[in-house]
Motif scaffolding. Sequence first.
Motif, PDB file in Angstrom:
ATOM      1  N   CYS A  37       0.830  -1.209   0.000  1.00 16.08           N
ATOM      2  CA  CYS A  37       0.000   0.000   0.000  1.00 16.08           C
ATOM      3  C   CYS A  37       0.863   1.258   0.000  1.00 16.08           C
ATOM      4  CB  CYS A  37      -0.911  -0.005   1.230  1.00 16.08           C
ATOM      5  SG  CYS A  37      -1.895   1.494   1.413  1.00 16.08           S
ATOM      6  N   ARG A  53      -3.884   9.221  -2.293  1.00 17.27           N
ATOM      7  CA  ARG A  53      -4.777   8.624  -3.300  1.00 17.27           C
ATOM      8  C   ARG A  53      -5.631   7.514  -2.681  1.00 17.27           C
ATOM      9  NH1 ARG A  53      -0.449   6.883  -7.519  1.00 17.27           N
ATOM     10  NH2 ARG A  53       0.543   6.448  -5.506  1.00 17.27           N
ATOM     11  N   PRO A  54      -6.776   7.240  -3.289  1.00 16.34           N
ATOM     12  CA  PRO A  54      -7.705   6.261  -2.713  1.00 16.34           C
ATOM     13  C   PRO A  54      -7.312   4.803  -2.982  1.00 16.34           C
ATOM     14  CG  PRO A  54      -8.663   7.246  -4.675  1.00 16.34           C
ATOM     15  CD  PRO A  54      -7.370   7.956  -4.438  1.00 16.34           C
ATOM     16  N   ASP A  55      -6.522   4.546  -4.020  1.00 17.96           N
ATOM     17  CA  ASP A  55      -6.205   3.163  -4.376  1.00 17.96           C
ATOM     18  C   ASP A  55      -5.479   2.476  -3.222  1.00 17.96           C
ATOM     19  OD1 ASP A  55      -6.545   3.673  -7.538  1.00 17.96           O
ATOM     20  OD2 ASP A  55      -5.435   5.318  -6.554  1.00 17.96           O
ATOM     21  N   CYS A  56      -6.000   1.311  -2.827  1.00 20.42           N
ATOM     22  CA  CYS A  56      -5.416   0.669  -1.651  1.00 20.42           C
ATOM     23  C   CYS A  56      -5.509  -0.852  -1.739  1.00 20.42           C
ATOM     24  CB  CYS A  56      -6.123   1.161  -0.398  1.00 20.42           C
ATOM     25  SG  CYS A  56      -5.464   0.404   1.079  1.00 20.42           S
TER      26      CYS A  56
END
Lengths: 133, 133
Positions: free
Chosen positions: B111, B116-119
């Motif tokens: 992670c 940013r939202p990408d997880c």
Amino acid sequence: MNIKEVATRAGLPAKTIRYYEEIGLIRPLRAANGYRAFRESDLHKLAFLGRARSLGFTIEECRALMALYEDQSRASADVKALAQSHLEQIAAKIEELKAMQATLSELVSACAGDHRPDCPILTGLASGKDCCA
Amino acid sequence: MNIKEVATRAGLPAKTIRYYEEIGLIRPLRAANGYRAFRESDLHKLAFLGRARSLGFTIEECRALMALYEDQSRASADVKALAQSHLEQIAAKIEELKAMQATLSELVSACAGDHRPDCPILTGLASGKDCCA
DNA sequence: TATGGGGCTTCCAGTCACGGGAAGGTCAAG
DNA sequence: CTTGACCTTCCCGTGACTGGAAGCCCCATA
């Protein structure tokens, strides 16, 4: 979907699913007869919760994870922080258990384990010698 | 001895000592005023219990250990068996935690932890990929 | 149509090992 | 005589469920 099918597919007991609804983790619809009517999205959430729980997150951490999951504008840093904090808890718990294990296995290996009453485990517990905090 | 002194010397909270009496682990005498009157032997037992508890034995295991401790005709094999069984529980718990640790630390290291939202943590929990049982 | 069996519902109680806090009695010092 | 620290019992709350009772609901079969 009725509760039993969801339970099977999510790998959670029906009781647990009802409990999760009670504490507001999911909000399934209701059929006219009063039965819970689960959507695919409910199933998806339950599977998510089940996996988070099996990684040792508490219910409240799961709630936070769900909220982040559903928040499209989340920062991955927030998720990571939560997970890292939980990792620290896990590591601490492992250390604690290892300390117990070390002490106890020493006592056990010193014990004859025969018919006689003499036992270093008991004297260790009684005296605190070589024993834990 | 009153409860506070015993609590201090045994390293246990007074509440815990009262609880141990309630469940029959100790049986302190009573003074005329109703106060518990602890003997040295009570203190000794409490210290024993505290150490056993801190090694992770359950209350019922502690009860069994106390019984063995007070039984002059015990066989050390019985004590050892109890301790070994508990050691197995500890080992199993450690393994369980290590499995969580392995899975979770993999997710965490994947992670980015930025704005940013990408997880991968969330997608891992959602998909079950590389995730626990 | 009756009946049987499963599934669903709610609610209550129990788990484990205490911890918090209220209401009230007791004791020693100043 | 008052203050404040101690002691008592009692009851509720914790976390995350689990078990069980009492009572609908639905479908299939005789």
